[in-house]
Design an enzyme around this catalytic site. Structure first.
Site, PDB file in Angstrom:
ATOM      1  N   TYR A   1       0.863  -1.182   0.000  1.00  0.00           N
ATOM      2  CA  TYR A   1       0.000   0.000   0.000  1.00  0.00           C
ATOM      3  C   TYR A   1       0.904   1.238   0.000  1.00  0.00           C
ATOM      4  CZ  TYR A   1      -4.620   2.020   0.137  1.00  0.00           C
ATOM      5  OH  TYR A   1      -5.773   2.667  -0.211  1.00  0.00           O
ATOM      6  N   LEU A   2       1.762   1.269  -0.999  1.00  0.00           N
ATOM      7  CA  LEU A   2       2.893   2.198  -1.000  1.00  0.00           C
ATOM      8  C   LEU A   2       2.475   3.664  -1.065  1.00  0.00           C
ATOM      9  CD1 LEU A   2       5.302   0.327  -3.449  1.00  0.00           C
ATOM     10  CD2 LEU A   2       5.125   0.108  -0.964  1.00  0.00           C
TER      11      LEU A   2
ATOM     12  N   GLU B   1       4.398   7.922  -0.465  1.00  0.00           N
ATOM     13  CA  GLU B   1       5.613   8.705  -0.712  1.00  0.00           C
ATOM     14  C   GLU B   1       6.746   8.345   0.272  1.00  0.00           C
ATOM     15  OE1 GLU B   1       7.852  10.936  -2.656  1.00  0.00           O
ATOM     16  OE2 GLU B   1       6.150  10.144  -3.732  1.00  0.00           O
TER      17      GLU B   1
ATOM     18  N   HIS C   1       7.432   5.253   1.434  1.00  0.00           N
ATOM     19  CA  HIS C   1       8.074   4.091   0.811  1.00  0.00           C
ATOM     20  C   HIS C   1       8.866   4.530  -0.428  1.00  0.00           C
ATOM     21  CE1 HIS C   1       4.290   2.198   2.610  1.00  0.00           C
ATOM     22  NE2 HIS C   1       5.266   1.570   3.239  1.00  0.00           N
TER      23      HIS C   1
ATOM     24  N   SER D   1       1.518   7.253   6.326  1.00  0.00           N
ATOM     25  CA  SER D   1       1.384   5.888   6.821  1.00  0.00           C
ATOM     26  C   SER D   1       0.285   5.208   6.017  1.00  0.00           C
ATOM     27  CB  SER D   1       0.995   5.906   8.306  1.00  0.00           C
ATOM     28  OG  SER D   1       0.484   4.636   8.692  1.00  0.00           O
ATOM     29  N   SER D   2       0.466   3.920   5.748  1.00  0.00           N
ATOM     30  CA  SER D   2      -0.589   3.175   5.046  1.00  0.00           C
ATOM     31  C   SER D   2      -1.874   3.217   5.863  1.00  0.00           C
ATOM     32  CB  SER D   2      -0.162   1.719   4.834  1.00  0.00           C
ATOM     33  OG  SER D   2       1.072   1.680   4.155  1.00  0.00           O
ATOM     34  N   ARG D   3      -1.744   3.332   7.181  1.00  0.00           N
ATOM     35  CA  ARG D   3      -2.931   3.314   8.055  1.00  0.00           C
ATOM     36  C   ARG D   3      -3.703   4.636   8.035  1.00  0.00           C
ATOM     37  NH1 ARG D   3       0.555  -0.214  11.451  1.00  0.00           N
ATOM     38  NH2 ARG D   3      -0.530  -2.215  11.599  1.00  0.00           N
TER      39      ARG D   3
HETATM   40  P1  AMP Z   1       5.504  -0.489   6.291  1.00  0.00           P
HETATM   41  O1  AMP Z   1       5.004  -0.796   4.928  1.00  0.00           O
HETATM   42  O2  AMP Z   1       4.611   0.393   7.092  1.00  0.00           O
HETATM   43  O3  AMP Z   1       5.963  -1.715   7.029  1.00  0.00           O
HETATM   44  O4  AMP Z   1       6.819   0.380   6.064  1.00  0.00           O
HETATM   45  C1  AMP Z   1       7.872  -0.081   5.259  1.00  0.00           C
HETATM   46  C2  AMP Z   1       9.057   0.833   5.434  1.00  0.00           C
HETATM   47  O5  AMP Z   1       8.682   2.158   5.054  1.00  0.00           O
HETATM   48  C3  AMP Z   1       9.530   0.915   6.896  1.00  0.00           C
HETATM   49  O6  AMP Z   1      10.947   0.960   6.921  1.00  0.00           O
HETATM   50  C4  AMP Z   1       8.927   2.206   7.361  1.00  0.00           C
HETATM   51  O7  AMP Z   1       9.645   2.814   8.416  1.00  0.00           O
HETATM   52  C5  AMP Z   1       9.006   3.053   6.097  1.00  0.00           C
HETATM   53  N1  AMP Z   1       8.060   4.158   6.176  1.00  0.00           N
HETATM   54  C6  AMP Z   1       6.743   4.095   6.477  1.00  0.00           C
HETATM   55  N2  AMP Z   1       6.211   5.342   6.516  1.00  0.00           N
HETATM   56  C7  AMP Z   1       7.214   6.202   6.241  1.00  0.00           C
HETATM   57  C8  AMP Z   1       7.308   7.618   6.141  1.00  0.00           C
HETATM   58  N3  AMP Z   1       6.253   8.415   6.339  1.00  0.00           N
HETATM   59  N4  AMP Z   1       8.514   8.165   5.851  1.00  0.00           N
HETATM   60  C9  AMP Z   1       9.598   7.371   5.656  1.00  0.00           C
HETATM   61  N5  AMP Z   1       9.573   6.030   5.727  1.00  0.00           N
HETATM   62  C10 AMP Z   1       8.401   5.445   6.019  1.00  0.00           C
END
Ligand code: AMP
Length: 304
Positions: A39-40, A42, A44, A193-195
């Site tokens: 659920y990428l 900016e 990611h 955040s994806s959430r």
């Molecule tokens: P997730 O998909 O939430 O597990 O995140 C995957 C990676 O993306 C993790 O290393 C997170 O810390 C990073 N990430 C998530 N949100 C952000 C953000 N707003 N800025 C930078 N990195 C992020």
């Protein structure tokens, strides 16, 4: 770009790519890895750009890892959009998207797992989400074994995760360079955040209090006579000005060892940075955010 579903195919394709690169004089072929739950957004994308700039081969994994979710957490309803993720990966020059199923990653209940004990996980998200970091450490170890990256990119939004993964690599002699990357925010300050898609418009509006509290903390830190406890109290009070906000934690710790923050002031740690970390619920949605302060910023704090 290749979308790969199985571990065997991932290994085979990477081996081939590295062999071809070596034959073409690309010595040594470096592999940059960005593990995600998809659920990428900016945030990611910023990790993908950094990985693309620093490596010959870029691997993105998209895997919603069940073992890092608690029984009452949002595993089933975690947002997913594989087609869009593949599109974003393509736009960012990713070479391989690894998208395994749960059955591929966990064909049976594992007997051997990575556990993270002690001071790194008895606080912050580790305290609120028992077993979460064991799940994270185990899946990251498995992904590292599959992808064998030279560098792996993690967002500082999950600062405790960065601390845990770094320590895991040190303790288990995992030869991967962990590259922490800055938190990417919406123009109004909300950390991506994806959430965030779970938030109602009113919750979304009130969620800005996290960023506001982190910003104000930077100003309060400089006030004469400010103590760690007063700073923590002020941040919590600021968050409580949002009627829908329910605080999970507001904590000040050293980074990256996550020791009690007074150890910075007493000089009783090798750490030099102060981490202010927040977890706040808006309805069913739990948001986290944090800010790091350098020694120049925190050194005017008074001991209680
Ligand atoms: P997730 O998909 O939430 O597990 O995140 C995957 C990676 O993306 C993790 O290393 C997170 O810390 C990073 N990430 C998530 N949100 C952000 C953000 N707003 N800025 C930078 N990195 C992020």
């Amino acid at each position: 770009m290749n979308v790969v579903k199985t571990i065997g195919e991932m290994r085979e394709q990477l081996r081939r790519r590295i062999r071809e690169g070596s034959a073409a004089g690309e010595h040594p072929v470096s592999v940059g890895f960005v593990p995600t739950m998809g659920y990428l957004h900016e945030g990611h994308a910023s990790l993908l750009r950094r990985a693309r700039a620093e490596n010959d081969v870029v691997v993105l994994s998209v895997f919603v890892n069940p073992t890092q979710f608690g029984p009452n957490e949002d595993f089933d309803r975690y947002p997913r959009d594989e087609a869009r993720d593949v599109q974003i990966a393509r736009e960012h020059g990713v070479d391989f998207v690894f998208m395994p199923t749960v059955a591929e990653m966990y064909p049976e209940k594992p007997t051997v797992q990575v556990t993270v004990s002690g001071g790194l996980t008895d606080k912050l998200c580790g305290k609120s989400r028992p077993g979460h970091f064991d799940g994270v450490a185990t899946v990251v170890t498995k992904l590292f074994q599959i992808v064998k990256p030279h560098r792996a990119y993690f967002g500082m939004k999950d600062a405790q995760q960065v601390a845990v993964i770094r320590k895991m690599c040190a303790d288990l002699n995992i030869d991967v360079e962990i590259v922490p990357c800055p938190t990417v925010r919406e123009p109004d300050g909300l950390a991506l955040s994806s959430r965030n898609v779970y938030l109602s418009p009113e919750e979304r509006r009130q969620a800005l209090v996290l960023y506001r509290a982190l910003e104000k903390a930077g100003d309060w830190l400089r006030l004469p006579g400010m103590t760690l406890e007063e700073l923590r109290e002020r941040v919590a009070a600021e968050i409580r000005t949002a009627p829908l906000a329910v605080i999970d934690y507001v904590e000040l710790v050293t980074f990256p060892s996550l020791l009690p923050a007074d150890r910075l002031i007493t000089g009783d740690t090798g750490d030099t940075e102060l981490l202010l970390a927040l977890a706040v619920k808006f309805g069913a949605t739990r948001l986290i955010d944090n800010r790091l302060f350098s020694k120049e910023e925190w050194q005017t704090l008074k001991q209680e």
